[in-house]
Design a protein around this motif. Structure first.
Motif, short mmCIF file in Angstrom:
data_model
loop_
_atom_site.label_atom_id
_atom_site.label_comp_id
_atom_site.label_asym_id
_atom_site.label_seq_id
_atom_site.Cartn_x
_atom_site.Cartn_y
_atom_site.Cartn_z
N SER A 90 22.27 17.15 -52.59
CA SER A 90 23.04 18.38 -52.70
C SER A 90 24.48 18.04 -53.06
CB SER A 90 23.02 19.15 -51.37
OG SER A 90 21.72 19.57 -51.04
N ARG A 104 26.78 25.36 -53.97
CA ARG A 104 25.96 24.20 -53.68
C ARG A 104 24.74 24.20 -54.59
NH1 ARG A 104 24.66 21.54 -48.05
NH2 ARG A 104 25.73 23.36 -47.26
N PHE A 158 21.94 28.01 -47.61
CA PHE A 158 20.85 27.74 -48.52
C PHE A 158 19.98 28.98 -48.63
CE2 PHE A 158 21.48 23.19 -47.34
CZ PHE A 158 21.56 22.67 -48.62
N TYR A 172 28.12 19.92 -53.44
CA TYR A 172 28.73 21.20 -53.09
C TYR A 172 30.23 21.17 -53.35
CZ TYR A 172 30.16 19.09 -48.60
OH TYR A 172 30.71 18.29 -47.63
N ARG A 226 15.65 20.08 -45.79
CA ARG A 226 16.90 19.48 -46.27
C ARG A 226 17.21 18.17 -45.55
NH1 ARG A 226 17.42 22.93 -50.62
NH2 ARG A 226 16.82 25.00 -49.92
N SER A 240 21.17 22.08 -54.96
CA SER A 240 20.33 21.20 -54.17
C SER A 240 19.02 20.94 -54.90
CB SER A 240 20.04 21.82 -52.80
OG SER A 240 19.13 21.04 -52.07
#
Length: 886
Positions: free
Chosen positions: A793, A804, A82, A795, A93, A806
């Motif tokens: 998220s 990914r 991230f 991915y 997260r 998010s």
């Protein structure tokens, strides 16, 4: 109220966990493994790992599954996947975690929507305390801890006896790297460079970790650096007139505050460790950590002081005013936050199940700010006339006109101005305000834990001694120097108008006229030269920068011991125990009584018991249910309980402004329950519920002192009116957390590279204030409580490629309490981040990170969105680079 979420929802989740647990005692299905180690092996059997994201997710799920209490875990590589530069961003997260931002950058975390003071922090199992601007909170600043120095981050949502009790909703354990985990020489790091979209300021980062280990010795050294140069667009309204009744439409903003900040922020981290393990299970080690967060801010600010116009009309929608004073406020300020941590310890384990761990820790935390502010205002005909319209209340559009003299009175001229004349400020009236703050904490901690495993019973005990010294002051703004009038007297004339540049503001916000930047660095240099000259001439006294009433010094000692037992009963793991804490505080400061400085010292002693119990039910291979109960505490912030105060004996009744040394700690009883279903493909479906009953909730107010802490010989001040922080009555906080995450390995290739991580949290909570003069406010919202928080998220990871997207969102929340809960609220917002990775070789990976792609506008408001008090935007940011691993 900003939000409402029924108690029934929270209790339903608890009922699910409790109901599901009932048959666990009597069922005849195959029992779960007897030992935690067996749980770990079993967990590994069902986890499918395909790619770096999946590996990180698998590690997190494994630790969550085998934990004896309710936890959420962020494994180290999740940070690298991230665009997260600090640990606050990485923790956001996880389920039920929201972040508080400053200038768009993550700083604090709020777990389960609770005030940030209700979450405590450990680093490698040793408790840490937070110090922040003015000592107004014990909340830990996560922006000072780079995420790359950590191996994992664990949120303990239910407590066990070995965890410090000062955690009402959660305890966060930040774990650093252990070099003995990997044999041989390893070098890991990254290099990145990018830009901020608003203003095109640079963004760069670098990190390096080098470790070497054989079967006996391990060494690790590392460091990290992150820097960003950004522009922050900002509009504020100081206040709104109060309407006379529900039909009054003549009230409006008292000012329109136009700000822009040029900001340079950088974080550095250094860490090192050595471990020596000559015999398996017998290890000694030493670690050192240094982290810092630095923030240099150049403020460009102009306030249209609408309520001081010579004439005209104004309301919420529009205004037509003559002769509006324009005040400029400028500074080049410096914020610093540093942590210095040194620890040594030993771990001892035998084959017969006995373990012992000892840790000795020293930690120093410093938070300092220096914001010398220069102010000057227009006067007379230099004050422009204007019209404004607020079709979008967030972005008032102002049209400027010159001001002329008509019949001996100021009137709006016919000439429309495309730019404000920034050299028209009245320099003779310019002033400098020395704004200073510092809080320093020195902490020594000794922690001992021992345990003995006997078949299915494990007995544990331990103790902790923490000795802390905290000194500092609240943010002080009281020392003012008339630099425009006094500069020439010492041969250093100061002209605030001479620092205007030809560089126009870079802004996304509509305004209606243009502005140029101020050379804040040159202004600061001139001010730094002038103030010593004024001091030498006896025209300025820097000792007055921090009044004695703002200063505090506190000695805090905590002694704790605990006992704990963990019993494995087939498919039930039951862990319970008791923690005893003795807390002692010596609170010193100075009260200003008229013009007399009077030292005051208040001592407090408190001994408390904190029981806790955690039950984990394993139903077959895939289902885990938990139920727990606990007691916790949150102690007052240093600035809030300072004895420093200003006392007025001439008023009737007398008044006191300052800290409240009689403030009691907040205490809580809480229950948690969860149902966790583990799926193939690193999968998890879970629902968790919690409830906290809190006594003595903190809030700000003005009310009778009610104690003798401010008394002096011959003077009883117990009946004086104190403006400070007080204890309210009971409050409740409750919520439900739902999580789903899975890699879709059941899909045909190449679709099996897709995966999803998501969580939804529904929260509510209120408290009641004290009864003051027969009045009481009931159902006051907790600060920081969003009714809804969710993260999602999506991915894809396959063939060396990783992507990914998010999104994080939180609903409106109360940001500050002004008296009985009538404070500033924050509007809901969401942030979209995208991360791309491509593994070129086994050793090199290219990355591209894009953060805040929604270019979110952060809004604070008073009562309704029609009355915004702050509107802020920093723009999106982009970072490109490479990661390497040898």
């Amino acid at each position: 109220m900003i939000h409402r979420f029924s108690t029934g929802c929270a209790m339903a989740a608890l009922a699910i966990a409790a109901f599901g647990a009932v048959p666990a005692f009597a069922q005849s299905a195959p029992a779960a493994d007897a030992a935690v180690e067996s749980d770990a092996a079993e967990a590994n059997d069902v986890i499918i790992v395909t790619g770096a994201i999946a590996e990180s997710q698998a590690a997190s799920i494994r630790e969550k599954r085998i934990a004896i209490n309710l936890v959420d875990v962020a494994a180290a590589d999740a940070v690298g996947r991230f665009p997260d530069q600090n640990s606050a961003a990485a923790l956001s997260r996880l389920p039920a975690v929201a972040v508080q931002r400053d200038q768009g950058q993550e700083r604090y975390i709020q777990i389960r929507g609770a005030p940030n003071r209700w979450t405590s922090v450990m680093i490698d199992g040793v408790p840490m305390i937070g110090v922040d601007e003015g000592g107004d909170t014990r909340a830990f600043r996560f922006d000072a801890v780079p995420a790359v120095i950590l191996s994992s981050m664990v949120i303990n949502k239910s407590l066990t006896p070995e965890i410090p009790a000062d955690a009402i909703v959660a305890n966060v354990d930040l774990r650093t790297w252990s070099p003995l985990e990997r044999k041989g020489l390893h070098v890991v790091g990254d290099l990145g460079y990018g830009f901020m979209n608003l203003g095109k300021g640079e963004q760069r980062q670098a990190s390096l970790r080098v470790s070497w280990a054989n079967d006996v010795v391990g060494i690790v050294l590392g460091g990290s650096h992150y820097r960003r140069k950004q522009i922050t667009d900002n509009r504020e309204v100081g206040a709104y007139d109060a309407p006379s009744d529900a039909n009054d439409t003549t009230f409006g903003p008292t000012e329109i505050d136009i700000r822009q900040y040029e900001i340079e922020r950088w974080s550095n981290g250094l860490f090192g460790g050595v471990e020596y393990e000559p015999v398996a299970g017998q290890k000694i080690w030493a670690k050192a950590i240094f982290t810092e967060f630095n923030d240099d801010e150049q403020r460009n600010q102009y306030e249209l002081r609408l309520d001081r116009a010579a004439s005209g009309t104004r309301n919420l929608d529009n205004g037509n005013l003559v002769g509006v004073p324009m005040r400029g406020s400028f500074n080049y300020g410096e914020y610093r936050n540093r942590n210095m941590i040194g620890a040594i310890g030993g771990d001892y384990a035998t084959d017969n199940g006995f373990t012992a761990n000892i840790r000795l820790n020293y930690a120093r935390t410093e938070n300092t700010s220096y914001l010398p502010l220069v102010q000057a205002s227009t006067s007379g005909l230099n004050s422009p006339s204007l019209t404004y319209q607020r079709s979008d209340p967030r972005f008032p559009v102002v049209s400027l006109f010159n001001t002329v003299q008509v019949g001996g009175r100021p009137a709006r001229g016919t000439t429309a101005l495309t730019a404000f004349n920034q050299t028209s400020l009245n320099n003779a009236g310019s002033i400098a305000i020395a704004a200073r703050q510092a809080t320093v904490s020195d902490s020594y901690t000794v922690k001992l834990d021992v345990s003995k495993k006997m078949d299915r019973l494990t007995l544990s005990a331990g103790g902790l001694y923490a000795d802390r010294t905290i000194s500092g002051n609240n943010f002080s703004f009281s020392n003012v120097a008339a630099i425009g009038a006094l500069g020439s007297r010492v041969g250093q004339p100061f002209d605030v108008n001479s620092f205007v540049t030809n560089r126009p503001w870079v802004t996304d916000f509509p305004l209606g006229f243009t502005l140029n930047y101020i050379d804040n660095r040159a202004m600061r240099s001139a001010l730094d030269s002038l103030l010593p000259a004024l001091t030498a001439a006896g025209l300025y006294n820097p000792d007055n920068d921090i009044p004695v009433t703002d200063r505090y010094r506190q000695l805090e000692k905590t002694m704790a011991g605990y006992v704990m037992a963990s019993a494995e009963l087939d498919n039930l793991l039951l862990t319970g125990g008791l923690r005893l804490e003795h807390y002692r505080l010596i609170n010193s400061g100075t009260a200003l009584i008229g013009t007399t400085q009077t030292p005051i010292s208040v001592k407090q002693n408190r001994t408390d018991l904190f029981p806790s119990i955690n039950a984990r039910f394993s139903m077959g291979e895939d289902v885990v249910m938990r139920l727990s109960g606990q007691r916790g505490v949150s102690r007052p912030a240093y600035g809030a309980i300072r004895v420093g105060s200003s006392i007025n004996d001439t008023a009737s009744p007398g008044t006191i402004t300052g800290g409240n040394p009689g403030l009691e700690a907040e205490y809580t009883w809480g229950i948690d329950g969860s149902f966790e279903y583990y799926l193939p493909g690193n999968g998890l479906v879970s629902i968790a519920g919690f409830h906290r009953w809190v006594d003595n909730v903190f809030y700000q107010n003005a009310q009778v002192v009610g104690s003798n802490v401010f008394d002096t010989p011959g003077r009883d001040r117990s009946g004086y009116l104190l403006t400070s922080t007080f204890n309210g009555q009971n409050g409740t906080l409750y919520g439900v957390e739902m999580t789903y995450q899975q890699q879709f390995t059941f899909l045909p290739s190449p679709m099996d590279g897709f995966g999803f991580q998501g969580n939804l949290t529904l929260l509510d909570g209120q408290f009641d204030t004290q009864v003051v003069n027969g009045a009481q406010q009931k159902g006051v919202d907790f600060q920081g409580l969003s009714g809804t928080i969710w993260n999602a998220s999506l991915y894809y990871e396959k063939y060396g490629f990783s992507a990914r997207a998010s999104y994080q969102w939180r609903s409106d929340w109360l940001d500050s309490l002004g008296g009985f809960g009538s404070g500033e609220s924050r509007k809901s917002y969401g942030n979209l981040d995208v991360s791309l990775r491509y593994q070129v070789t086994d050793n090199f990976t290219l990355f591209a990170d894009a953060a805040n792609l929604t270019n979110e506008t952060y809004v604070a408001y008073q009562d309704t969105l029609e009355q915004p008090t702050e509107v802020e935007r920093i723009g999106s940011r982009y970072l490109f680079g490479m990661r390497f691993n040898f």
